[in-house]
Design an enzyme around this catalytic site. Structure first.
Site, mmCIF file in Angstrom:
data_model
loop_
_atom_site.group_PDB
_atom_site.id
_atom_site.type_symbol
_atom_site.label_atom_id
_atom_site.label_comp_id
_atom_site.label_asym_id
_atom_site.label_seq_id
_atom_site.Cartn_x
_atom_site.Cartn_y
_atom_site.Cartn_z
ATOM 1 N N GLU A 149 123.630 33.021 -18.978
ATOM 2 C CA GLU A 149 123.522 31.715 -18.286
ATOM 3 C C GLU A 149 123.677 30.614 -19.308
ATOM 4 O O GLU A 149 123.212 29.509 -19.106
ATOM 5 C CB GLU A 149 122.260 31.636 -17.428
ATOM 6 C CG GLU A 149 120.970 32.101 -18.075
ATOM 7 C CD GLU A 149 120.350 31.024 -18.937
ATOM 8 O OE1 GLU A 149 120.813 30.873 -20.096
ATOM 9 O OE2 GLU A 149 119.408 30.356 -18.486
ATOM 10 N N GLY A 204 122.536 29.813 -22.132
ATOM 11 C CA GLY A 204 121.444 29.184 -22.881
ATOM 12 C C GLY A 204 120.686 28.143 -22.070
ATOM 13 O O GLY A 204 119.751 27.519 -22.583
ATOM 14 N N ASP A 256 125.836 37.228 -14.841
ATOM 15 C CA ASP A 256 126.369 35.923 -15.248
ATOM 16 C C ASP A 256 126.105 34.874 -14.160
ATOM 17 O O ASP A 256 126.571 35.021 -13.032
ATOM 18 C CB ASP A 256 127.887 36.119 -15.465
ATOM 19 C CG ASP A 256 128.534 34.966 -16.176
ATOM 20 O OD1 ASP A 256 127.886 33.916 -16.316
ATOM 21 O OD2 ASP A 256 129.704 35.117 -16.579
ATOM 22 N N ARG A 298 122.539 35.331 -23.499
ATOM 23 C CA ARG A 298 123.471 34.415 -24.147
ATOM 24 C C ARG A 298 122.751 33.111 -24.442
ATOM 25 O O ARG A 298 122.036 32.601 -23.585
ATOM 26 C CB ARG A 298 124.665 34.174 -23.228
ATOM 27 C CG ARG A 298 125.679 35.296 -23.245
ATOM 28 C CD ARG A 298 126.719 35.038 -24.299
ATOM 29 N NE ARG A 298 127.406 33.811 -23.949
ATOM 30 C CZ ARG A 298 128.398 33.754 -23.073
ATOM 31 N NH1 ARG A 298 128.863 34.848 -22.507
ATOM 32 N NH2 ARG A 298 128.960 32.603 -22.776
ATOM 33 N N ASP A 314 130.780 29.878 -23.826
ATOM 34 C CA ASP A 314 131.696 30.918 -24.309
ATOM 35 C C ASP A 314 132.260 30.620 -25.699
ATOM 36 O O ASP A 314 132.520 29.478 -26.056
ATOM 37 C CB ASP A 314 132.880 31.067 -23.341
ATOM 38 C CG ASP A 314 132.452 31.686 -22.025
ATOM 39 O OD1 ASP A 314 131.239 31.793 -21.785
ATOM 40 O OD2 ASP A 314 133.338 32.062 -21.246
ATOM 41 N N LYS A 370 125.768 42.995 -17.428
ATOM 42 C CA LYS A 370 125.819 41.579 -17.814
ATOM 43 C C LYS A 370 125.769 40.782 -16.522
ATOM 44 O O LYS A 370 126.613 40.975 -15.639
ATOM 45 C CB LYS A 370 127.112 41.302 -18.585
ATOM 46 C CG LYS A 370 127.375 39.825 -18.865
ATOM 47 C CD LYS A 370 128.587 39.678 -19.788
ATOM 48 C CE LYS A 370 129.088 38.264 -19.885
ATOM 49 N NZ LYS A 370 130.317 38.153 -20.691
HETATM 50 C C1 GLA Z 1 131.682 33.361 -18.070
HETATM 51 C C2 GLA Z 1 131.026 34.150 -19.181
HETATM 52 C C3 GLA Z 1 132.092 34.921 -19.944
HETATM 53 C C4 GLA Z 1 132.834 35.834 -18.994
HETATM 54 C C5 GLA Z 1 133.411 35.045 -17.835
HETATM 55 C C6 GLA Z 1 133.978 35.941 -16.756
HETATM 56 O O1 GLA Z 1 132.501 32.372 -18.587
HETATM 57 O O2 GLA Z 1 130.313 33.315 -20.041
HETATM 58 O O3 GLA Z 1 131.510 35.653 -20.991
HETATM 59 O O4 GLA Z 1 131.961 36.827 -18.538
HETATM 60 O O5 GLA Z 1 132.428 34.219 -17.231
HETATM 61 O O6 GLA Z 1 134.501 35.234 -15.687
#
Ligand code: GLA
Length: 763
Positions: free
Chosen positions: A556, A558, A515, A575, A579, A513
């Site tokens: 990221e 969306g 991010d 994503r 969140d 994943k």
């Molecule tokens: C972002 C992501 C979450 C998680 C956190 C970790 O907010 O969207 O899913 O991975 O970082 O810090």
């Protein structure tokens, strides 16, 4: 200094008193209007005689950023003048303290009354911190905690029947700041404020075939005793009939607690419980409601049944790992006929490993057998360029452990996958999220001298962890960011992409994943695909060079319509939103807004509306059972399946209750998600409180979810022609795994609040 009496007069006029405590609302002084604001810091502002006439008038229902200070962060002061009449006290039932309710403040605050500090929000701060250190310590924020400061009624800082000045010094560390919501007021305490009823941490437990519920009540007051009654009413949400009624009286001495229990037959239809507390002395009442779990998935059969996705992709020459998911009494033996060259099956565990060098489509006959019988299914293995032929199913550490994830917790999750039987329904990936790397601000070396990323002390043996997870037939995932730091402030891959990809492969990683996090600081436009694509492409190229397949998950949020270009940078999933958390509004907002991205989903590349929020979650050390009701959880899982969404559990798997396990092991529902056609379901009807989703399936049938997004039970009639379905098709209730006959003119269903009816229609 001249005082301004105008604001005071208005506030006095707005005072509301009730003369009958047993029937009217409690007396209070509203503090909703009349605040003044100054975006600088000066402790002189606390002084009651400070002249704030030149200050800006400000509301406390939104942040200062939305009221003329869009970019401001740091210290800001709020002031208000208010008369506190002694009648406030006289009319109250409890008279010995005064509470200042100051709403939600983003991020920190200190509160002064007539120049003297009366409270500050430093709860949870490390011992020894001073307010100023605290404000600058970015690890803790109370932005969403309603502020409630209490003073004894005889505290000399309160000026009864005279003007008082409340000054609030706020520190905002960024994004948005100030007093922004809540019911701001001065009030005497109410009896109910000293009373707590906890039902949310005591889930309905199965006991002798019944659901048993514990209600825990507590008197938090130091001086008062509280007496009253609790009325319990449990109702079936479909018929409206009472299932259980109870009435318990209580008398709690100061500081004491008491528990009640009640039991219900295990439910198979939606139900909810209402607890009404009647306070004997003040006449106050309090009401709580909660959903009651109910079981829909039929019990597992003892005979073997092969479950899970029956199509699997791997690139040529890359390590192959497929665990045959099968339920049924153990011991069970497995057989695989027509295994391509290079693969081996462990006949006891059903785990297939090896490597296939030759591209092609291989049809393997899988057989699972125990003393009661056998099941046979065909697994299609595609050795080619595409992996993740169905949406990944697994677990990720974030929604439960947050940054407190440890190696033991990850391995415990893997073991639970197997022991709970979840793995026998196709749950496969065990993914570590943020928090395994060295913290960015730590003095420790982040990498070895030759550049290899180091794990922190919570992950002493990453490679061993990978081996142990693989030995269970499960897959192993990890997390990083294209920026220098992760979202949690840990070391990430910026400048070390190839190196990290290599390390991940060496650890046996099967899923990454990736991010965006701090990479945003390096961008000029966070929504520009031209800026977003290169860092993702860079890592994809690095992953492609490794000796194993690594499912690539773009995170990221969306930005820049990632669904339009995610596959071009090699993403297997991306994503589509920010969140998720365990709240109906949040889940609703995310889940029911995936339509635009739908055309871009398909085998090898999926839209990811974020992880599941069922079971015990909590983003840290302190977990709680999800705030979603059982109906909302049925909606969540049904909708994610219809959306062909990756299914990543975010709960503590060592704490799986009967309901949650039942929710996650319905093979017919999971099969909707895992359908090899890979179509994402779309809304075909949107009416007030009713959303109907339809997902085309590979066998020509369709899954249809009828969602009631309203708060009341609703009857709904579905007309097949309205959603492109022929009359006369067969209908099957997927959660109950039961045929419902043929759909002729119409299909009638009764759907509980926030609940769903999920059916499959086929020829
Ligand atoms: C972002 C992501 C979450 C998680 C956190 C970790 O907010 O969207 O899913 O991975 O970082 O810090």
């Amino acid at each position: 200094m001249r005082k301004t009496y105008w604001g005071t007069a208005v506030l006095l006029a707005a005072l509301f008193f009730s003369c009958n405590r047993r029937s009217g609302p409690a007396p209070q002084i509203p503090l909703q209007d009349g605040w003044k604001f100054k975006p600088t810091d000066n402790l002189e502002f606390a002084r009651p005689d400070f002249d704030d006439r030149g200050w800006t008038n400000i509301g406390v229902d939104k942040t200062w950023n939305k009221q003329g200070f869009p970019k401001y962060e740091g210290f800001g002061w709020y002031r208000i003048k208010v008369i506190i009449p002694s009648s406030l006290k006289k009319k109250a039932y409890l008279q010995d303290s005064v509470i200042f309710h100051l709403g939600r403040i983003d991020d920190f605050d200190q509160v002064f009354l007539n120049g003297e500090l009366i409270g500050e929000n430093l709860k949870n701060m490390p011992p020894g911190s001073k307010p100023n250190d605290a404000y600058k310590n970015l690890k803790y924020s109370f932005w969403d905690v309603p502020r409630r400061y209490s003073l004894p009624a005889d505290d000399p800082r309160i000026r009864w029947d005279r003007e008082n000045v409340i000054a609030v010094r706020v520190f905002d560390w960024g994004v948005a700041g100030g007093i922004y919501s809540g019911d701001l007021r001065i009030a005497m305490p109410e009896e109910r404020e000293y009373f707590s009823l906890r039902f949310d941490r005591h889930i309905f437990q199965e006991k002798n075939g019944q659901w048993q519920k514990t209600l825990k009540i507590k008197n938090k007051a130091e001086k008062y005793s509280i007496e009253g009654r609790i009325r319990i009413l449990v109702k079936n949400n479909i018929s409206g009939k009472a299932i259980y009624q109870g009435d318990e009286s209580f008398q709690l001495q100061p500081g004491t607690a008491h528990s009640f229990r009640y039991s219900l037959p295990k439910q198979q239809q939606s139900a909810s419980a209402q607890y009404t507390v009647l306070f004997e002395n003040s006449g106050d009442t309090l009401t709580f409601t909660e959903g009651v779990p109910y079981i829909l998935t039929p019990p597992e059969k003892e005979r073997p049944q092969i479950n899970g996705a029956l199509v699997y992709g791997q690139r040529p020459g890359k390590p192959f790992l497929y665990r045959i998911a099968a339920t049924g009494r153990r011991p069970m033996s497995f057989l695989a006929v027509n295994l391509p060259e290079g693969l081996m099956l462990d006949t006891e565990t059903g785990i297939i490993t090896g490597k296939v060098n030759k591209r092609g489509v291989y049809k393997i006959r899988l057989i699972a057998e125990n003393e009661l019988g056998k099941d046979e299914k065909t697994l299609t293995v595609k050795i080619g360029d595409t992996i993740a032929l169905t949406p990944p199913m697994g677990w990720n550490s974030w929604n439960c452990w947050g940054l407190s994830v440890t190696q033991e917790r990850v391995y415990a999750a893997a073991k639970s996958f197997v022991e709970s039987g979840l793995a026998d329904h196709g749950w496969t990936y065990i993914n570590i999220d943020d928090g395994w790397e060295i913290y960015g601000k730590s003095q420790e070396a982040k990498r070895t001298p030759d550049g290899e990323i180091r794990t922190n002390e919570k992950f002493p043996e990453m490679k061993k962890l990978g081996k142990d997870i693989h030995a269970l037939g499960l897959k192993f995932g990890i997390y990083s960011s294209p920026g220098p730091l992760t979202c949690g402030g840990y070391t990430a891959s910026y400048g070390y992409e190839e190196r990290d990809a290599h390390t991940f492969a060496d650890w046996g990683i099967d899923y990454l994943k990736y991010d965006l996090c701090t990479y945003r600081d390096l961008m000029t436009d966070q929504n520009d695909p031209k800026e977003l694509m290169p860092p993702y492409k860079k890592m994809q190229k690095a992953l492609a060079k490794q000796n194993r397949d690594i499912v690539y998950s773009l995170c990221e949020y969306g930005n820049g319509k990632v669904w339009e270009w995610g596959a071009k940078v090699g993403g297997n999933l991306w994503r589509t939103t920010g969140d998720i958390w365990d709240d109906w509004d949040r889940m609703f907002f995310i889940g029911f807004n995936q339509e635009e991205a739908a055309p871009y989903a398909g085998p090898g590349h999926w839209n990811d509306p974020d992880m599941l929020i069922v079971g015990w979650v909590g983003w840290g050390e302190h977990l709680h059972p999800t705030n979603l009701t059982p109906d909302e959880q049925y909606t969540h899982v049904s909708l994610w399946a219809l959306l062909a969404a990756p299914l990543l559990l975010g709960n503590d798997l060592t704490r799986l209750d009967d309901f949650t396990l039942n929710l996650l092991t319905n093979d017919e529902v999971l099969a909707v998600d895992q359908d090899p056609l890979g179509r994402q379901g779309i809304p075909v009807i949107k009416e007030k409180n009713i959303h109907v989703y339809k997902k085309e399936l590979s066998d020509g049938s369709a899954a249809v979810g009828i969602f009631n997004t309203g708060r009341a039970t609703q009857e709904y009639t579905l007309y097949p022609e309205k959603i492109g379905i022929r009359r006369g098709v067969k209908v099957r209730d997927l959660w109950r795994q039961k045929d419902l006959g043929r759909l002729d003119r119409e299909f009638k269903t009764v759907i509980p609040p926030h609940g769903v009816t999920l059916i499959k229609v086929s020829e």
